[in-house]
Write an enzyme that holds these catalytic residues in place. Structure first.
Site, PDB file in Angstrom:
ATOM      1  N   GLU A 112      34.208  31.019  52.438  1.00 45.58           N
ATOM      2  CA  GLU A 112      33.677  32.308  51.996  1.00 45.58           C
ATOM      3  C   GLU A 112      32.272  32.062  51.425  1.00 45.58           C
ATOM      4  O   GLU A 112      32.116  31.277  50.483  1.00 45.58           O
ATOM      5  CB  GLU A 112      34.576  32.922  50.914  1.00 45.58           C
ATOM      6  CG  GLU A 112      35.911  33.421  51.461  1.00 45.58           C
ATOM      7  CD  GLU A 112      36.848  33.951  50.375  1.00 45.58           C
ATOM      8  OE1 GLU A 112      37.593  34.889  50.643  1.00 45.58           O
ATOM      9  OE2 GLU A 112      36.835  33.412  49.245  1.00 45.58           O
ATOM     10  N   SER A 121      36.517  29.751  42.606  1.00 42.54           N
ATOM     11  CA  SER A 121      37.468  30.609  43.305  1.00 42.54           C
ATOM     12  C   SER A 121      37.355  32.054  42.847  1.00 42.54           C
ATOM     13  O   SER A 121      37.761  32.965  43.573  1.00 42.54           O
ATOM     14  CB  SER A 121      38.892  30.131  43.026  1.00 42.54           C
ATOM     15  OG  SER A 121      39.038  28.783  43.379  1.00 42.54           O
ATOM     16  N   HIS A 175      32.621  28.874  49.152  1.00 44.40           N
ATOM     17  CA  HIS A 175      34.007  28.662  48.733  1.00 44.40           C
ATOM     18  C   HIS A 175      34.840  28.063  49.869  1.00 44.40           C
ATOM     19  O   HIS A 175      35.226  28.761  50.811  1.00 44.40           O
ATOM     20  CB  HIS A 175      34.600  30.006  48.265  1.00 44.40           C
ATOM     21  CG  HIS A 175      35.967  29.896  47.694  1.00 44.40           C
ATOM     22  ND1 HIS A 175      36.952  30.846  47.902  1.00 44.40           N
ATOM     23  CD2 HIS A 175      36.539  28.939  46.922  1.00 44.40           C
ATOM     24  CE1 HIS A 175      38.050  30.469  47.283  1.00 44.40           C
ATOM     25  NE2 HIS A 175      37.832  29.325  46.680  1.00 44.40           N
ATOM     26  N   ASN A 228      41.517  35.106  47.645  1.00 42.92           N
ATOM     27  CA  ASN A 228      42.295  34.994  46.407  1.00 42.92           C
ATOM     28  C   ASN A 228      42.619  36.355  45.797  1.00 42.92           C
ATOM     29  O   ASN A 228      43.652  36.515  45.142  1.00 42.92           O
ATOM     30  CB  ASN A 228      41.579  34.097  45.404  1.00 42.92           C
ATOM     31  CG  ASN A 228      41.686  32.635  45.806  1.00 42.92           C
ATOM     32  OD1 ASN A 228      42.609  32.265  46.531  1.00 42.92           O
ATOM     33  ND2 ASN A 228      40.758  31.816  45.366  1.00 42.92           N
TER      34      ASN A 228
END
Ligand SMILES: NC(=O)c1ccc[n+]([C@@H]2O[C@H](COP(=O)([O-])OP(=O)(O)OC[C@H]3O[C@@H](n4cnc5c(N)ncnc54)[C@H](O)[C@@H]3O)[C@@H](O)[C@H]2O)c1
Length: 284
Positions: free
Chosen positions: A152, A119, A140, A190
């Site tokens: 991602e 992450s 991701h 994130n």
């Protein structure tokens, strides 16, 4: 390069979800857990999830059998030696991931791409653990992987265009919407999401509002499907803490400095849904 067989290392929340997504897309999956009991539990979880989809009329019985037939759960890392792509999804810990990339580089065939589902951690540091930094990148997925549309694709400085094109095509073939992002802690989602989640914990800690009112406010006021504290429980408080620590380490932005309450809850083993309780109780 077309990706026909993938290896997934780590059968936690994300590894299991990604295995389901890939197998449903017609890709052969080798899922590696360290313990046979975990591997068996993963297959049982997958069977349960697919059975629910058959019950709801979302999946044919014959398709369910075909999906299950495409997933092989193993404990020996050596079984990943015939994969086109190996996606690592173990604990969010740089030292553990570096060690694994080193091992995977020895085991995987020369043409294979080795990717991480991290992450926040620097993908370049994992790439440099291998003798094939051009074939390492981030892929991701989001939680829960079978439901979330986004992937991602993270491009470290060393990744080749062919590698990025192959994993982007893989994500699309899984029915996902891939976006490309540079190798920076938190990538897109994130980096934007975690200051918000962390500030929800700050607000709870300051006594500004109750747990339920914070979550109700963000659902009703912003039309979010879940409140920030329930989302932290879903992600896992340990994983969330690791994400904040990695973001803070990279940017030194106080918004990324994890709230003491979050750190204490992790120390107490209150990890969210996966441990039965976090900000909310899931044992009932
Ligand atoms: N939870 C999320 O919402 C989410 C979303 C996207 C990406 N991720 C990322 O996915 C990865 C896995 O997260 P998760 O939520 O599935 O975690 P999890 O805690 O559910 O699972 C982690 C797995 O790693 C295994 N493991 C731990 N240490 C290991 C080691 N040294 N070697 C091999 N296996 C080891 C554990 O046994 C477990 O099966 C992390 O990098 C995380 O940042 C998590």
């Amino acid at each position: 390069m077309a990706i026909k067989r993938i290896g997934i290392v780590g059968s936690g929340i994300m590894g299991s979800g990604i295995a389901e997504v890939a197998a449903k897309a017609g890709i052969e999956v080798v899922l590696r857990s360290r313990a046979q009991a975990t591997a068996d539990a993963m297959v049982a979880g997958l069977e349960k999830s697919l059975a629910k989809q058959v019950e709801r009329g979302k999946l044919e019985e014959s398709d369910r059998d075909a999906v299950l037939g495409r997933v092989r759960a193993v404990t020996d890392l050596g079984e990943l030696s015939d994969c086109d792509l190996v996606l690592e999804s173990i604990v969010e810990d740089l030292a553990a991931k570096k060690h694994l990339f080193n091992e995977l580089d020895r085991i995987c065939p020369e043409h294979a791409i080795i990717a991480t589902n991290t992450s926040t951690l620097p993908v370049i540091e994992l790439a440099m653990e291998t003798g094939r930094p051009d074939k390492v990148c981030g892929v991701h997925f989001f939680n829960p992987a079978p439901m979330m549309a986004l992937v991602e694709v993270v491009r470290p400085l060393t990744a080749s265009d062919d590698t990025i094109a192959a994993v982007t095509a893989f994500a699309s073939s899984c029915g996902k919407d891939p976006v490309e992002v540079k190798d920076r802690a938190g990538f897109i989602v994130n980096a934007l999401l975690f200051p918000y989640l962390n500030n929800a914990v700050r607000m709870l800690e300051a006594g500004t509002a109750s747990r339920d009112d914070i979550d109700t406010a963000m659902k009703g006021g912003c039309n979010f499907p879940m409140g920030p504290l329930a989302l932290l429980d879903l992600v896992g408080l340990d994983t969330s803490l690791s994400i904040l620590d990695a973001l803070y380490e990279e940017f030194k932005d106080p918004n990324y400095a994890a709230m003491p309450l979050l750190r204490r809850m992790v120390a107490a083993g209150q990890l969210g849904r996966k441990s039965g309780g976090g900000f909310f109780d899931y044992r009932k």
